[in-house]
Motif scaffolding. Structure first.
Motif, PDB file in Angstrom:
ATOM      1  N   PHE A 170      60.684  37.011  14.868  1.00  6.98           N
ATOM      2  CA  PHE A 170      60.129  36.935  16.223  1.00  6.98           C
ATOM      3  C   PHE A 170      59.133  35.780  16.328  1.00  6.98           C
ATOM      4  O   PHE A 170      59.159  34.989  17.270  1.00  6.98           O
ATOM      5  CB  PHE A 170      59.453  38.263  16.569  1.00  6.98           C
ATOM      6  N   PHE A 171      58.278  35.652  15.346  1.00  2.30           N
ATOM      7  CA  PHE A 171      57.274  34.599  15.415  1.00  2.30           C
ATOM      8  C   PHE A 171      57.888  33.218  15.201  1.00  2.30           C
ATOM      9  O   PHE A 171      57.402  32.229  15.746  1.00  2.30           O
ATOM     10  CB  PHE A 171      56.170  34.845  14.383  1.00  2.30           C
ATOM     11  N   LEU A 172      58.961  33.157  14.401  1.00  2.00           N
ATOM     12  CA  LEU A 172      59.567  31.854  14.141  1.00  2.00           C
ATOM     13  C   LEU A 172      60.378  31.356  15.340  1.00  2.00           C
ATOM     14  O   LEU A 172      60.482  30.154  15.568  1.00  2.00           O
ATOM     15  CB  LEU A 172      60.458  31.925  12.900  1.00  2.00           C
ATOM     16  N   THR A 173      60.953  32.260  16.059  1.00  4.39           N
ATOM     17  CA  THR A 173      61.819  31.847  17.167  1.00  4.39           C
ATOM     18  C   THR A 173      61.118  31.862  18.516  1.00  4.39           C
ATOM     19  O   THR A 173      61.728  31.516  19.513  1.00  4.39           O
ATOM     20  CB  THR A 173      63.033  32.779  17.235  1.00  4.39           C
ATOM     21  N   ARG A 174      59.851  32.237  18.560  1.00  8.22           N
ATOM     22  CA  ARG A 174      59.159  32.318  19.847  1.00  8.22           C
ATOM     23  C   ARG A 174      58.847  30.906  20.362  1.00  8.22           C
ATOM     24  O   ARG A 174      58.363  30.059  19.620  1.00  8.22           O
ATOM     25  CB  ARG A 174      57.864  33.116  19.709  1.00  8.22           C
ATOM     26  N   ARG A 175      59.123  30.627  21.621  1.00 13.05           N
ATOM     27  CA  ARG A 175      58.863  29.315  22.209  1.00 13.05           C
ATOM     28  C   ARG A 175      57.370  29.195  22.521  1.00 13.05           C
ATOM     29  O   ARG A 175      56.799  30.087  23.134  1.00 13.05           O
ATOM     30  CB  ARG A 175      59.663  29.158  23.490  1.00 13.05           C
ATOM     31  N   PRO A 176      56.761  28.085  22.106  1.00 19.42           N
ATOM     32  CA  PRO A 176      55.318  27.963  22.339  1.00 19.42           C
ATOM     33  C   PRO A 176      55.021  27.844  23.835  1.00 19.42           C
ATOM     34  O   PRO A 176      55.674  27.104  24.559  1.00 19.42           O
ATOM     35  CB  PRO A 176      54.933  26.687  21.581  1.00 19.42           C
ATOM     36  N   GLU A 177      54.047  28.570  24.276  1.00 21.46           N
ATOM     37  CA  GLU A 177      53.659  28.538  25.686  1.00 21.46           C
ATOM     38  C   GLU A 177      52.805  27.300  25.959  1.00 21.46           C
ATOM     39  O   GLU A 177      52.135  26.780  25.069  1.00 21.46           O
ATOM     40  CB  GLU A 177      52.873  29.796  26.021  1.00 21.46           C
ATOM     41  N   PRO A 178      52.819  26.766  27.207  1.00 25.67           N
ATOM     42  CA  PRO A 178      51.981  25.598  27.529  1.00 25.67           C
ATOM     43  C   PRO A 178      50.505  25.933  27.376  1.00 25.67           C
ATOM     44  O   PRO A 178      50.070  27.037  27.667  1.00 25.67           O
ATOM     45  CB  PRO A 178      52.343  25.305  28.991  1.00 25.67           C
ATOM     46  N   ALA A 179      49.773  24.916  26.926  1.00 25.04           N
ATOM     47  CA  ALA A 179      48.359  25.139  26.659  1.00 25.04           C
ATOM     48  C   ALA A 179      47.611  25.417  27.957  1.00 25.04           C
ATOM     49  O   ALA A 179      47.856  24.773  28.977  1.00 25.04           O
ATOM     50  CB  ALA A 179      47.762  23.915  25.966  1.00 25.04           C
ATOM     51  N   GLN A 180      46.760  26.342  27.913  1.00 26.85           N
ATOM     52  CA  GLN A 180      45.980  26.713  29.090  1.00 26.85           C
ATOM     53  C   GLN A 180      44.708  25.854  29.119  1.00 26.85           C
ATOM     54  O   GLN A 180      43.790  26.064  28.351  1.00 26.85           O
ATOM     55  CB  GLN A 180      45.626  28.197  29.020  1.00 26.85           C
ATOM     56  N   HIS A 181      44.706  24.839  30.039  1.00 27.01           N
ATOM     57  CA  HIS A 181      43.510  23.997  30.161  1.00 27.01           C
ATOM     58  C   HIS A 181      42.494  24.697  31.038  1.00 27.01           C
ATOM     59  O   HIS A 181      42.851  25.279  32.059  1.00 27.01           O
ATOM     60  CB  HIS A 181      43.870  22.647  30.784  1.00 27.01           C
ATOM     61  N   PRO A 182      41.233  24.621  30.675  1.00 26.52           N
ATOM     62  CA  PRO A 182      40.214  25.267  31.520  1.00 26.52           C
ATOM     63  C   PRO A 182      40.095  24.541  32.854  1.00 26.52           C
ATOM     64  O   PRO A 182      40.142  23.314  32.923  1.00 26.52           O
ATOM     65  CB  PRO A 182      38.939  25.141  30.678  1.00 26.52           C
ATOM     66  N   LEU A 183      39.990  25.292  33.890  1.00 21.50           N
ATOM     67  CA  LEU A 183      39.881  24.733  35.242  1.00 21.50           C
ATOM     68  C   LEU A 183      38.429  24.343  35.500  1.00 21.50           C
ATOM     69  O   LEU A 183      37.527  25.181  35.489  1.00 21.50           O
ATOM     70  CB  LEU A 183      40.339  25.776  36.264  1.00 21.50           C
ATOM     71  N   VAL A 184      38.239  23.057  35.672  1.00 20.33           N
ATOM     72  CA  VAL A 184      36.877  22.549  35.887  1.00 20.33           C
ATOM     73  C   VAL A 184      36.774  22.074  37.336  1.00 20.33           C
ATOM     74  O   VAL A 184      37.557  21.238  37.784  1.00 20.33           O
ATOM     75  CB  VAL A 184      36.551  21.372  34.942  1.00 20.33           C
TER      76      VAL A 184
END
Lengths: 161, 145
Positions: free
Chosen positions: B63-77
């Motif tokens: 599960f961890f090897l095949t999981r697609r990385p989610e887009p990085a959450q940039h802090p809203l400034v």
């Protein structure tokens, strides 16, 4: 079941079972051993172990005959040469002559005689073993004894004629 | 039913029954050994538990090897606009009486001498309405120290 009980069961029934299996095939040791191992592996012990063993031995020996007919013929020839009884003779009756007379009977009579005479099974148990009734077993037994009497030259005391 | 009357009544059965079947070729000890082995019930609990745990580990790893990385959450400034720069206000010319312009206005307004008010000079760049109103800016506009 304790090892002592298994040993007692082997001592009590293995020789007669061997003679019984010998009527069918040339590998009685293997068949009897497999029967005992099958008995030990049972989750629930059969109510009557001896008839159960005879039934298993008979079925295994018949299967061996069906599946390995050529090998059976060779082993059958070897089995005839094997000794069937411990005593060489009893009251003038030669063991080899008795074995030959017994081997000359039809299989359906032999199996009944061995199971009843040496195995100690009742005719009801013998009937259940061969897949018939007690009356059928008794008739075959009497017919076999009559044939043996004739082969061995022993007159019947109940019926001298 | 038919119990064993033949053993005593029939001489053939009586003689044959006295023979002992030969079992010399039968290995009793080997059979007992095999029976002992066959009587042991295989313990399936621990192998089953170990297998289940191994499967769970493998599934988790997969599960961890095949999981697609989610887009990085940039802090809203949120950048708030800073206070508008207050333009330098040119100070009012001194009143004829020499007092500061702010005081001259106030005094003229209180005494009604509106004619003595100093002339109003238009600012080059007036302060925008949305600019931050501060004491300093007001003082600068009114030339009040």
């Amino acid at each position: 079941m304790s090892p002592r009980q298994i040993a007692n069961l082997i001592d009590a029934h293995a020789p007669a079972l061997l003679l019984f299996a010998r009527q069918f095939c040339g590998c009685p040791e293997d068949v009897v051993q497999e029967a005992f191992l099958k008995l030990v592996a049972q989750r629930e012990w059969p109510r009557e172990a001896a008839p159960w063993l005879y039934r298993v031995v008979r079925n295994a020996a018949l299967d061996a005959i069906k599946s390995q007919r050529r090998r059976e013929r060779r082993e059958q020839a070897a089995a005839h040469a094997a000794r069937w009884f411990v005593e060489p003779e009893i009251d003038g009756l030669d063991a080899e002559a008795a074995s030959a007379a017994l081997a000359g009977l039809p299989l359906e009579q032999r199996e009944v005689i061995v199971a009843h005479l040496w195995g100690g099974l009742t005719f009801e148990q013998v009937g259940a073993t061969i897949g018939g009734s007690a009356s059928t077993a008794y008739r075959r037994y009497q017919a076999g004894l009559a044939a043996l009497r004739e082969k061995l030259g022993i007159p019947c005391t109940n019926n001298p004629s | 039913v038919h119990e064993q009357p033949e053993l005593t009544s029939d001489p053939v059965a009586e003689k044959l029954g006295r023979f002992t079947p030969d079992a010399s070729c039968f290995d009793r000890d080997a059979l007992l050994f095999q029976a002992g082995r066959a009587s042991v019930r295989p313990r399936r609990l621990w192998p089953a538990l170990a297998g289940t745990l191994a499967l769970a580990q493998a599934a988790t790893l997969l599960f961890f090897l095949t999981r697609r990385p989610e887009p990085a959450q940039h802090p809203l400034v949120v950048v708030a606009p800073g206070p508008a720069a207050v333009d330098e206000v040119r100070p009012l010319p001194p009143s004829p009486s020499g007092e500061p312009a702010g005081l001259a206005y106030r005094r003229a307004a209180m005494t009604g001498e509106l004619d003595d008010l100093p002339p109003v000079q238009a600012l080059d760049r007036p302060v925008v309405a949305d600019s931050v109103l501060s004491v300093r800016s007001v003082s600068a506009v009114l030339s009040v120290d």
